[in-house]
Design a protein around this motif. Structure first.
Motif, PDB file in Angstrom:
ATOM      1  N   HIS A 195      32.982  34.464  42.519  1.00 10.62           N
ATOM      2  CA  HIS A 195      31.965  34.174  41.507  1.00 10.62           C
ATOM      3  C   HIS A 195      32.578  34.231  40.108  1.00 10.62           C
ATOM      4  N   TYR A 196      33.283  35.314  39.809  1.00 12.32           N
ATOM      5  CA  TYR A 196      33.816  35.485  38.458  1.00 12.32           C
ATOM      6  C   TYR A 196      35.068  34.650  38.198  1.00 12.32           C
ATOM      7  N   ALA A 197      35.628  34.050  39.220  1.00 10.03           N
ATOM      8  CA  ALA A 197      36.745  33.130  39.015  1.00 10.03           C
ATOM      9  C   ALA A 197      36.258  31.809  38.433  1.00 10.03           C
ATOM     10  N   THR A 198      34.962  31.519  38.627  1.00 11.96           N
ATOM     11  CA  THR A 198      34.428  30.244  38.157  1.00 11.96           C
ATOM     12  C   THR A 198      33.457  30.363  36.988  1.00 11.96           C
ATOM     13  N   THR A 199      32.943  31.557  36.740  1.00 11.54           N
ATOM     14  CA  THR A 199      31.946  31.718  35.674  1.00 11.54           C
ATOM     15  C   THR A 199      31.980  33.132  35.114  1.00 11.54           C
TER      16      THR A 199
ATOM     17  N   GLU B 206      35.418  44.185  52.094  1.00 13.51           N
ATOM     18  CA  GLU B 206      36.308  43.091  51.718  1.00 13.51           C
ATOM     19  C   GLU B 206      35.521  41.803  51.462  1.00 13.51           C
ATOM     20  N   LYS B 207      34.496  41.559  52.257  1.00 14.92           N
ATOM     21  CA  LYS B 207      33.662  40.366  52.097  1.00 14.92           C
ATOM     22  C   LYS B 207      32.961  40.386  50.740  1.00 14.92           C
ATOM     23  N   ILE B 208      32.367  41.508  50.394  1.00 18.60           N
ATOM     24  CA  ILE B 208      31.648  41.635  49.123  1.00 18.60           C
ATOM     25  C   ILE B 208      32.607  41.460  47.949  1.00 18.60           C
ATOM     26  N   LYS B 209      33.728  42.122  48.005  1.00 10.90           N
ATOM     27  CA  LYS B 209      34.712  41.999  46.921  1.00 10.90           C
ATOM     28  C   LYS B 209      35.164  40.556  46.774  1.00 10.90           C
ATOM     29  N   GLY B 210      35.379  39.875  47.890  1.00 11.89           N
ATOM     30  CA  GLY B 210      35.783  38.466  47.850  1.00 11.89           C
ATOM     31  C   GLY B 210      34.719  37.578  47.226  1.00 11.89           C
ATOM     32  N   MET B 211      33.462  37.821  47.569  1.00  8.58           N
ATOM     33  CA  MET B 211      32.362  37.038  46.997  1.00  8.58           C
ATOM     34  C   MET B 211      32.267  37.251  45.485  1.00  8.58           C
ATOM     35  N   VAL B 212      32.419  38.485  45.058  1.00  5.11           N
ATOM     36  CA  VAL B 212      32.332  38.795  43.631  1.00  5.11           C
ATOM     37  C   VAL B 212      33.522  38.180  42.884  1.00  5.11           C
ATOM     38  N   ARG B 213      34.712  38.303  43.452  1.00  4.21           N
ATOM     39  CA  ARG B 213      35.894  37.694  42.812  1.00  4.21           C
ATOM     40  C   ARG B 213      35.719  36.189  42.677  1.00  4.21           C
TER      41      ARG B 213
END
Length: 66
Positions: free
Chosen positions: A19-23, A10-17
Motif C-alpha cells: 500500500h505505502y509503496a504506491t501511495t 507476514e501477510k499483513i506486513k506485505g499488504m501494508v508495504r
C-alpha cells in the motif's frame, strides 16, 4: 482457509508495504480487513479478537495503528 499466526504477520506486513509503496494516503483498517477477508487470510487462532487487536499482538512494534 485459516493461516498460522506467523503467516498472518507476514501477510499483513506485505499488504501494508505494498500500500505505502504506491501511495502516502493512510491505509484504513476497514480496507485492510476487507482484503484479509477476500483472501481468507485470518489466522487460525483468531478467536473473537478484532483486527486491531490481532495487529497489535502479532505485528507490533513493526506496525502501529494510529
Amino acid at each position: 482457509m485459516a493461516i498460522t499466526p506467523e503467516q498472518f504477520q507476514e501477510k499483513i506486513k506485505g499488504m501494508v508495504r505494498a500500500h505505502y509503496a504506491t501511495t502516502r494516503t493512510p491505509m484504513l483498517l476497514a480496507h485492510l480487513g476487507s482484503a484479509i477477508e477476500k483472501e481468507q487470510a485470518w489466522p487460525d487462532d483468531r478467536g473473537q479478537r478484532s483486527l486491531k487487536h490481532l495487529i497489535t499482538e502479532t505485528c507490533g512494534p513493526d506496525l502501529q495503528i494510529v
